[in-house]
Scaffold this motif. Structure first.
Motif, short mmCIF file in Angstrom:
data_model
loop_
_atom_site.label_atom_id
_atom_site.label_comp_id
_atom_site.label_asym_id
_atom_site.label_seq_id
_atom_site.Cartn_x
_atom_site.Cartn_y
_atom_site.Cartn_z
N LEU A 232 27.39 16.04 46.76
CA LEU A 232 27.17 15.10 45.88
C LEU A 232 28.66 14.44 45.89
N PHE A 233 28.74 13.49 46.41
CA PHE A 233 30.11 12.74 46.43
C PHE A 233 30.24 11.58 45.85
N ILE A 234 30.86 11.59 44.81
CA ILE A 234 31.14 10.81 43.64
C ILE A 234 32.31 9.89 44.14
N SER A 235 32.39 8.65 44.09
CA SER A 235 33.62 7.74 44.50
C SER A 235 33.17 6.33 43.83
N HIS A 236 34.18 5.49 43.59
CA HIS A 236 34.18 4.34 42.99
C HIS A 236 34.44 3.27 44.38
N ASP A 237 34.88 3.91 45.58
CA ASP A 237 35.20 3.28 46.83
C ASP A 237 34.13 3.52 47.98
N LEU A 238 33.32 2.44 47.88
CA LEU A 238 32.32 2.53 49.08
C LEU A 238 32.75 2.81 50.45
N SER A 239 33.94 2.09 51.01
CA SER A 239 34.72 2.09 51.76
C SER A 239 35.22 3.44 52.46
N ILE A 240 35.19 4.54 51.43
CA ILE A 240 35.44 5.63 51.71
C ILE A 240 34.52 6.53 51.73
N VAL A 241 33.48 6.38 50.85
CA VAL A 241 32.35 7.43 50.67
C VAL A 241 31.27 7.20 51.61
N HIS A 242 31.09 5.92 52.38
CA HIS A 242 29.98 5.78 53.25
C HIS A 242 30.36 6.52 54.59
N HIS A 243 31.55 6.91 54.76
CA HIS A 243 31.95 7.69 55.97
C HIS A 243 31.38 9.20 55.97
N ILE A 244 31.21 9.58 54.74
CA ILE A 244 30.63 11.01 54.34
C ILE A 244 29.28 11.50 54.33
N SER A 245 28.73 10.10 53.74
CA SER A 245 27.38 10.13 53.20
C SER A 245 26.23 9.73 54.04
N ASP A 246 25.22 10.64 53.93
CA ASP A 246 23.93 10.32 54.69
C ASP A 246 23.23 9.31 54.25
N ARG A 247 23.17 9.50 52.56
CA ARG A 247 22.43 8.37 51.70
C ARG A 247 23.38 7.88 50.60
N LEU A 248 22.97 7.02 49.96
CA LEU A 248 23.94 6.50 49.02
C LEU A 248 23.07 6.19 47.58
#
Ligand code: ADP
Ligand code: ADP
Length: 238
Positions: A201-217
């Motif tokens: 579960l990858f928590i972040s305020h920064d979509l530009s970072i988190v989209h690299h590692i996430s399968d779903r948002l």
């Protein structure tokens, strides 16, 4: 069954007469080996959801299931027994690193508590993990302050993963790092996630970072889910 099933979760904070419904009717699942990105502005309730999963705040309503088991309101001893299955990486690496202990001790400790074995085997697991996160074996005898911020976070990641947990809650794990270091640590975490088969579960305020590692948002606003779906699609949408 999904590994994690958060169903209709609400969390309320009370301070005297003041009540804040920080999380409202939130539902999502995380499959085995899947990374779910939880994004939203500061104050949208992301950390509160992470804390509820870790058992650090009480659910006001709703259910949290882990591998099919209801873990919403566990007595302390049962919650502690979940430590080897559910781990956490915080923004501040010192949340999981003791400044007075050498790194080798900090990484060996969870093994000795939850999965003890012969001394040489424990030491070899620690050294293998240090190599994997890009640190020399001499790191084992050094102290947290002797490393850079990025290296300290690598060590915190190593500590979270050394017991091969099934779920890792990552709460803004790169937000305190220099921009140039963020991608490095994200790539390291993505690699470790794939190799270990753990769910993140990858928590972040920064979509530009988190989209690299996430399968779903899951996108949160004011404690509620406003969007949920495939990471690449949500990131591309205008
Ligand atoms: P985020 O992680 O998205 O920044 P939080 O989960 O930390 O959001 O906070 C959600 C809401 O709950 C905010 O309005 C915040 O002020 C409030 N809040 C968080 N922690 C506490 C607390 N310990 N006591 C009272 N209110 C809190
Ligand atoms: P990249 O550098 O990956 O091409 P973009 O140009 O797509 O990034 O995005 C630039 C900024 O816009 C980033 O900071 C990102 O957080 C933001 N952004 C991109 N897509 C979205 C979206 N669907 N919703 C909200 N913000 C977005």
């Amino acid at each position: 069954t999904p590994l994690l099933d958060v169903d209709d979760l609400s969390v309320e904070y009370r301070r005297g007469r003041k009540r804040t419904m920080a999380v409202r009717d939130v539902s999502f699942t995380i499959g085995e080996g899947e990374t779910l990105g939880l994004v939203g502005e500061s104050g949208s309730g992301k950390s509160t959801i992470g804390k509820a999963i870790l058992g650090l705040v009480a659910a006001h309503r709703g259910t949290i299931r882990f591998a099919g088991r209801d873990i919403t309101h566990l007595p302390r001893t049962e919650r502690n027994a979940l430590t080897s299955d559910i781990q956490v990486v915080y923004q501040d690496p010192y949340s999981s690193l003791d400044p007075t202990k050498p790194i080798g001790y900090t990484l060996a400790e969870p093994i000795q508590v939850h999965d003890p074995g012969p001394r040489e085997q424990v030491a070899e697991r620690v050294l293998a993990m240090l190599r994997r996160v890009g640190l020399g074996e001499d790191a084992a005898t050094r102290y947290p302050a002797q490393f850079s911020g990025g290296q300290r976070q690598r060590i915190a990641v190593a500590r979270a993963l050394i017991l091969s947990p099934k779920l890792v809650v990552c709460d803004e794990p790169v937000s305190a790092l220099d921009l140039s270091i963020q991608a490095e640590v994200i790539n390291l975490m993505a690699g470790l996630q794939r190799e270990s088969g753990a769910s993140f579960l990858f928590i972040s305020h920064d979509l530009s970072i988190v989209h690299h590692i996430s399968d779903r948002l899951v996108v949160l606003k004011d404690g509620q889910i406003v969007e949920q779906g495939d990471a690449a699609e949500i990131y591309r949408a205008p």
